[in-house]
Design a protein around this motif. Sequence first.
Motif, PDB file in Angstrom:
ATOM      1  N   GLU A   1       9.817   3.538  -3.761  1.00 36.76           N
ATOM      2  CA  GLU A   1       9.720   4.580  -4.373  1.00 36.76           C
ATOM      3  C   GLU A   1      11.047   5.350  -4.275  1.00 36.76           C
ATOM      4  OE1 GLU A   1       5.999   6.782  -3.604  1.00 36.76           O
ATOM      5  OE2 GLU A   1       4.841   4.862  -4.039  1.00 36.76           O
TER       6      GLU A   1
ATOM      7  N   SER B   1       0.701  -1.279   0.021  1.00 34.77           N
ATOM      8  CA  SER B   1       0.055   0.173   0.137  1.00 34.77           C
ATOM      9  C   SER B   1       0.831   1.218  -0.021  1.00 34.77           C
ATOM     10  CB  SER B   1      -0.989  -0.062   1.223  1.00 34.77           C
ATOM     11  OG  SER B   1       0.025   0.147   2.330  1.00 34.77           O
ATOM     12  N   PRO B   2       0.355   2.343  -0.620  1.00 32.07           N
ATOM     13  CA  PRO B   2       1.252   3.540  -0.766  1.00 32.07           C
ATOM     14  C   PRO B   2       1.764   4.065   0.545  1.00 32.07           C
ATOM     15  CG  PRO B   2      -0.964   3.787  -1.543  1.00 32.07           C
ATOM     16  CD  PRO B   2      -0.702   2.526  -1.178  1.00 32.07           C
ATOM     17  N   THR B   3       0.914   3.613   1.648  1.00 33.63           N
ATOM     18  CA  THR B   3       1.272   4.327   3.127  1.00 33.63           C
ATOM     19  C   THR B   3       2.558   3.556   3.781  1.00 33.63           C
ATOM     20  OG1 THR B   3      -0.310   3.155   4.091  1.00 33.63           O
ATOM     21  CG2 THR B   3      -1.184   5.385   3.273  1.00 33.63           C
ATOM     22  N   SER B   4       2.902   2.433   3.264  1.00 32.94           N
ATOM     23  CA  SER B   4       3.770   1.467   4.127  1.00 32.94           C
ATOM     24  C   SER B   4       5.164   2.163   3.909  1.00 32.94           C
ATOM     25  CB  SER B   4       3.735   0.173   3.702  1.00 32.94           C
ATOM     26  OG  SER B   4       4.068   0.309   2.407  1.00 32.94           O
ATOM     27  N   PRO B   5       5.970   2.121   4.839  1.00 31.19           N
ATOM     28  CA  PRO B   5       7.506   2.431   4.981  1.00 31.19           C
ATOM     29  C   PRO B   5       8.065   1.759   3.765  1.00 31.19           C
ATOM     30  CG  PRO B   5       6.821   2.072   7.325  1.00 31.19           C
ATOM     31  CD  PRO B   5       5.594   1.699   6.360  1.00 31.19           C
TER      32      PRO B   5
ATOM     33  N   MET C   1       6.933   0.868   1.145  1.00 33.61           N
ATOM     34  CA  MET C   1       6.885   1.121  -0.401  1.00 33.61           C
ATOM     35  C   MET C   1       7.650   2.668  -0.554  1.00 33.61           C
ATOM     36  SD  MET C   1       4.970  -0.314  -2.505  1.00 33.61           S
ATOM     37  CE  MET C   1       4.628   0.858  -3.522  1.00 33.61           C
ATOM     38  N   MET C   2       7.771   3.468   0.711  1.00 33.75           N
ATOM     39  CA  MET C   2       8.684   4.667   0.469  1.00 33.75           C
ATOM     40  C   MET C   2       9.993   4.290   0.087  1.00 33.75           C
ATOM     41  SD  MET C   2       9.380   6.925   3.840  1.00 33.75           S
ATOM     42  CE  MET C   2      10.617   5.832   4.692  1.00 33.75           C
ATOM     43  N   LEU C   3      10.430   3.221   0.587  1.00 34.77           N
ATOM     44  CA  LEU C   3      11.624   2.751   0.264  1.00 34.77           C
ATOM     45  C   LEU C   3      11.728   2.505  -1.389  1.00 34.77           C
ATOM     46  CD1 LEU C   3      13.007   0.725   3.447  1.00 34.77           C
ATOM     47  CD2 LEU C   3      13.510   3.321   2.769  1.00 34.77           C
TER      48      LEU C   3
END
Lengths: 136, 221
Positions: free
Chosen positions: B47, B37-41, B43-45
């Motif tokens: 991206e 999900s786009p909110t997960s840490p 996914m932050m990495l």
Amino acid sequence: MAFEVRKINPLDLQPRKAVGLNIPFRSKDVFSSNYQTKEAIKNNLINFFLTGRGERYLNPMFGTRLRNMLFENINEQKVQEIEMIVRDALNIYFPRIEPDEIKTGSDPDNNLVTFYMSYSIADTNIEDELLINIAT
Amino acid sequence: MAETRDIKYINRNFDDFRSQLIEYAKSYFPDSYNDFSPTSPGMMLIEMAAYVGDVLSFYQDNQLQETFLQHAKNPSNLYSLAYMMGYRPKATTVAETILEVTQTVDATGVDNKPDFDQALVISENSTVKSTAQGQTTYLLSDKVDFNFSSSYDPTEITVKTLAGGVPSEFMLKKKVHAFCGKIKTTTESFTTSEKFATLTIDDDNIVGVLDVTDSDGNIWY
């Protein structure tokens, strides 16, 4: 007799399968995994609330203006505004999360601003609470 | 033997990198990470890695583009490519030199220092004529300001004459770049507007065009 059906994420039934990552990244091997949806959602919420709007590359609407709001004078109007921002953001990015209580407070003597939220996840029996302390 | 993994090298923008990394994580780390999900840490990495890939791809494309004559934009690359294909520019070059310009000023009566009120300023493009045979004309490429001194443009000060043991005159010396040539003006008349009008200047050995102005004083490029 009627009973309420509760959904369980299949990942929660596989204890060896990690769901997401815990933040902050400070375990021995940098990343520590979490193995329950409840923990993953909590970390996602922390990540979301601590991300400023416009901070994420190619996703300018991601995040909240919460961090900026917390540094303003906390009065009744500001508390309502923060609650509205949080509820709007949750509706978009966490549609299954139902916030029960949202509290914002400040502790000027310790240079601390706090944000508290208790919530439940729709169609599950998951309930949890979140407390973010921001040192000013 | 190293495991062969399916990595595609042709998807090279942010969205493609992102989706490729997600597929990669799903394929090779199904037990280590499952929250996309786009909110997960995580996914932050992912991206952030996609962002780096996107930027590097841009530079890779840019570098490749500079190797083709029809697409290169950097002037030095264009010249190199043209030279490689046998092109030799017929550039007109002029004689250049460094001139020493000196001025004598009086000493101030108070503390026997150079009187900079007497210091001159010689404007750029001033002409200097050689005394040698041929009397070649040189143009100063920069302004000569004896009042100004810096490490880049120093003014050398020496005592020229002494009177009663104290300086009475100083010599100020500066160096300036000069090139051999003359500035000429040519006037052309235009009656109707014309796109990309071309003019032929009726002269020889033209080094360059300094500026183009119209009768209203507007500068054209």
